[in-house]
Motif scaffolding. Structure first.
Motif, mmCIF file in Angstrom:
data_model
loop_
_atom_site.group_PDB
_atom_site.id
_atom_site.type_symbol
_atom_site.label_atom_id
_atom_site.label_comp_id
_atom_site.label_asym_id
_atom_site.label_seq_id
_atom_site.Cartn_x
_atom_site.Cartn_y
_atom_site.Cartn_z
ATOM 1 N N MET A 4 0.715 -1.182 -0.217
ATOM 2 C CA MET A 4 0.039 0.087 0.044
ATOM 3 C C MET A 4 0.852 1.293 -0.002
ATOM 4 O O MET A 4 1.937 1.214 0.561
ATOM 5 N N LEU A 5 0.612 2.183 -0.590
ATOM 6 C CA LEU A 5 1.218 3.557 -0.704
ATOM 7 C C LEU A 5 1.435 4.269 0.402
ATOM 8 O O LEU A 5 2.498 5.197 0.531
ATOM 9 N N THR A 6 0.586 3.988 1.332
ATOM 10 C CA THR A 6 0.546 4.851 2.568
ATOM 11 C C THR A 6 1.805 4.712 3.650
ATOM 12 O O THR A 6 2.158 5.399 4.361
ATOM 13 N N LYS A 7 2.576 3.527 3.127
ATOM 14 C CA LYS A 7 4.048 3.353 3.836
ATOM 15 C C LYS A 7 4.929 4.176 3.368
ATOM 16 O O LYS A 7 5.880 4.233 4.211
ATOM 17 N N TYR A 8 4.612 4.722 2.259
ATOM 18 C CA TYR A 8 5.743 5.485 1.938
ATOM 19 C C TYR A 8 5.404 7.282 2.186
ATOM 20 O O TYR A 8 4.772 7.825 1.538
ATOM 21 N N ALA A 9 6.384 7.653 2.966
ATOM 22 C CA ALA A 9 5.959 9.071 3.858
ATOM 23 C C ALA A 9 6.074 10.104 2.891
ATOM 24 O O ALA A 9 5.492 11.388 3.069
ATOM 25 N N HIS A 10 7.060 9.975 1.778
ATOM 26 C CA HIS A 10 7.232 10.979 0.871
ATOM 27 C C HIS A 10 6.217 11.287 -0.136
ATOM 28 O O HIS A 10 6.335 12.566 -1.007
ATOM 29 N N LEU A 11 5.119 10.328 -0.120
ATOM 30 C CA LEU A 11 4.244 10.618 -1.283
ATOM 31 C C LEU A 11 2.944 11.228 -0.534
ATOM 32 O O LEU A 11 2.635 11.069 0.559
ATOM 33 N N VAL A 12 2.287 12.247 -1.357
ATOM 34 C CA VAL A 12 1.137 12.943 -0.865
ATOM 35 C C VAL A 12 0.013 11.993 -1.778
ATOM 36 O O VAL A 12 -0.048 12.381 -2.946
ATOM 37 N N LEU A 13 -1.054 11.729 -0.819
ATOM 38 C CA LEU A 13 -1.918 10.719 -1.660
ATOM 39 C C LEU A 13 -3.282 11.858 -1.671
ATOM 40 O O LEU A 13 -3.775 12.226 -0.533
ATOM 41 N N PHE A 14 -4.251 11.874 -2.709
ATOM 42 C CA PHE A 14 -5.046 12.530 -2.977
ATOM 43 C C PHE A 14 -6.390 11.425 -3.355
ATOM 44 O O PHE A 14 -6.638 11.263 -4.236
ATOM 45 N N PRO A 15 -7.113 10.851 -2.237
ATOM 46 C CA PRO A 15 -8.142 9.933 -2.593
ATOM 47 C C PRO A 15 -9.318 10.822 -3.416
ATOM 48 O O PRO A 15 -9.662 11.757 -2.960
ATOM 49 N N VAL A 16 -9.636 10.188 -4.451
ATOM 50 C CA VAL A 16 -10.828 10.818 -5.275
ATOM 51 C C VAL A 16 -12.068 9.878 -5.130
ATOM 52 O O VAL A 16 -12.060 8.682 -5.498
ATOM 53 N N ASN A 17 -13.188 10.563 -4.737
ATOM 54 C CA ASN A 17 -14.355 9.702 -4.773
ATOM 55 C C ASN A 17 -14.742 9.160 -6.079
ATOM 56 O O ASN A 17 -14.677 10.114 -7.081
ATOM 57 N N PRO A 18 -15.169 7.801 -6.569
ATOM 58 C CA PRO A 18 -15.484 7.660 -7.830
ATOM 59 C C PRO A 18 -16.418 8.489 -8.540
ATOM 60 O O PRO A 18 -16.685 8.814 -9.599
ATOM 61 N N GLY A 19 -17.396 9.086 -7.731
ATOM 62 C CA GLY A 19 -18.738 9.823 -8.234
ATOM 63 C C GLY A 19 -18.057 11.208 -8.706
ATOM 64 O O GLY A 19 -18.580 11.875 -9.438
ATOM 65 N N THR A 20 -17.009 11.772 -7.984
ATOM 66 C CA THR A 20 -16.353 13.123 -8.351
ATOM 67 C C THR A 20 -15.801 12.726 -9.697
ATOM 68 O O THR A 20 -15.827 13.738 -10.604
ATOM 69 N N LEU A 21 -15.084 11.709 -9.917
ATOM 70 C CA LEU A 21 -14.545 11.484 -11.079
ATOM 71 C C LEU A 21 -15.466 11.447 -12.165
ATOM 72 O O LEU A 21 -15.463 12.090 -13.500
ATOM 73 N N ALA A 22 -16.472 10.628 -11.996
ATOM 74 C CA ALA A 22 -17.622 10.372 -12.805
ATOM 75 C C ALA A 22 -18.337 11.660 -13.193
ATOM 76 O O ALA A 22 -18.508 12.020 -14.523
ATOM 77 N N ASN A 23 -18.467 12.800 -12.533
ATOM 78 C CA ASN A 23 -19.005 14.021 -12.486
ATOM 79 C C ASN A 23 -18.000 14.818 -13.307
ATOM 80 O O ASN A 23 -18.327 15.364 -14.124
ATOM 81 N N TYR A 24 -16.658 14.703 -13.100
ATOM 82 C CA TYR A 24 -15.634 15.591 -13.721
ATOM 83 C C TYR A 24 -15.934 15.002 -15.375
ATOM 84 O O TYR A 24 -15.525 15.585 -16.271
ATOM 85 N N ARG A 25 -15.709 13.614 -15.403
ATOM 86 C CA ARG A 25 -15.859 13.040 -16.871
ATOM 87 C C ARG A 25 -17.039 13.403 -17.685
ATOM 88 O O ARG A 25 -16.937 13.756 -18.921
ATOM 89 N N LYS A 26 -18.117 13.563 -16.817
ATOM 90 C CA LYS A 26 -19.289 14.189 -17.745
ATOM 91 C C LYS A 26 -19.139 15.486 -18.360
ATOM 92 O O LYS A 26 -19.605 15.637 -19.410
ATOM 93 N N GLY A 27 -18.222 16.264 -17.929
ATOM 94 C CA GLY A 27 -17.907 17.667 -18.427
ATOM 95 C C GLY A 27 -17.055 17.471 -19.615
ATOM 96 O O GLY A 27 -17.248 18.452 -20.334
ATOM 97 N N PHE A 28 -16.309 16.442 -19.759
ATOM 98 C CA PHE A 28 -15.476 16.356 -20.835
ATOM 99 C C PHE A 28 -16.019 15.404 -21.950
ATOM 100 O O PHE A 28 -15.673 15.574 -23.061
ATOM 101 N N ARG A 29 -16.598 14.226 -21.472
ATOM 102 C CA ARG A 29 -17.276 13.362 -22.211
ATOM 103 C C ARG A 29 -18.566 13.143 -22.117
ATOM 104 O O ARG A 29 -18.930 12.218 -21.206
ATOM 105 N N PRO A 30 -19.362 13.967 -22.875
ATOM 106 C CA PRO A 30 -20.914 13.699 -22.466
ATOM 107 C C PRO A 30 -21.510 12.432 -22.752
ATOM 108 O O PRO A 30 -22.595 11.921 -22.201
ATOM 109 N N SER A 31 -20.721 11.699 -23.484
ATOM 110 C CA SER A 31 -21.153 10.230 -23.960
ATOM 111 C C SER A 31 -21.220 9.310 -22.797
ATOM 112 O O SER A 31 -21.826 8.341 -22.639
ATOM 113 N N GLY A 32 -20.295 9.781 -21.541
ATOM 114 C CA GLY A 32 -20.160 8.786 -20.944
ATOM 115 C C GLY A 32 -19.034 7.767 -20.927
ATOM 116 O O GLY A 32 -18.921 6.933 -20.071
ATOM 117 N N ALA A 33 -18.431 7.831 -22.080
ATOM 118 C CA ALA A 33 -17.457 6.797 -22.233
ATOM 119 C C ALA A 33 -16.216 6.949 -21.419
ATOM 120 O O ALA A 33 -15.759 7.915 -21.077
#
Length: 84
Positions: free
Chosen positions: A1-30
């Motif tokens: 798991m990546l959390t064991k590497y102290a030098h990495l900063v992780l940004f968990p992204v909710n799948p719904g957030t990505l889906a909504n962001y995707r809709k703005g660029f790909r209205p087809s939902g592809a």
């Protein structure tokens, strides 16, 4: 798991957030893994201040998680052995 590497900063992204962001660029939902990866990078580059980063565990909490995990598995094994 990546959390064991102290030098990495992780940004968990909710799948719904990505889906909504995707809709703005790909209205087809592809969607595809490569295009979603590109959208995640774009989201991080342009909207990092709106995302929460994952606070890394300290060495003590990682040790505690390790001990808890192994203590739980050994007690389960002992219980299973006693009941068998």
């Amino acid at each position: 798991m990546l959390t064991k590497y102290a030098h990495l900063v992780l940004f968990p992204v909710n799948p719904g957030t990505l889906a909504n962001y995707r809709k703005g660029f790909r209205p087809s939902g592809a969607k595809s893994d490569p295009s979603d990866a590109g959208l995640l990078v774009d989201l991080l580059v342009h909207h990092r201040e709106k995302l929460r980063h994952l606070d890394p565990d300290t060495e003590q909490t990682r040790t505690l998680q390790f001990l808890w995990k192994h203590a739980g598995s050994s007690s389960t094994t002992k219980r299973a052995t006693r009941t068998a």
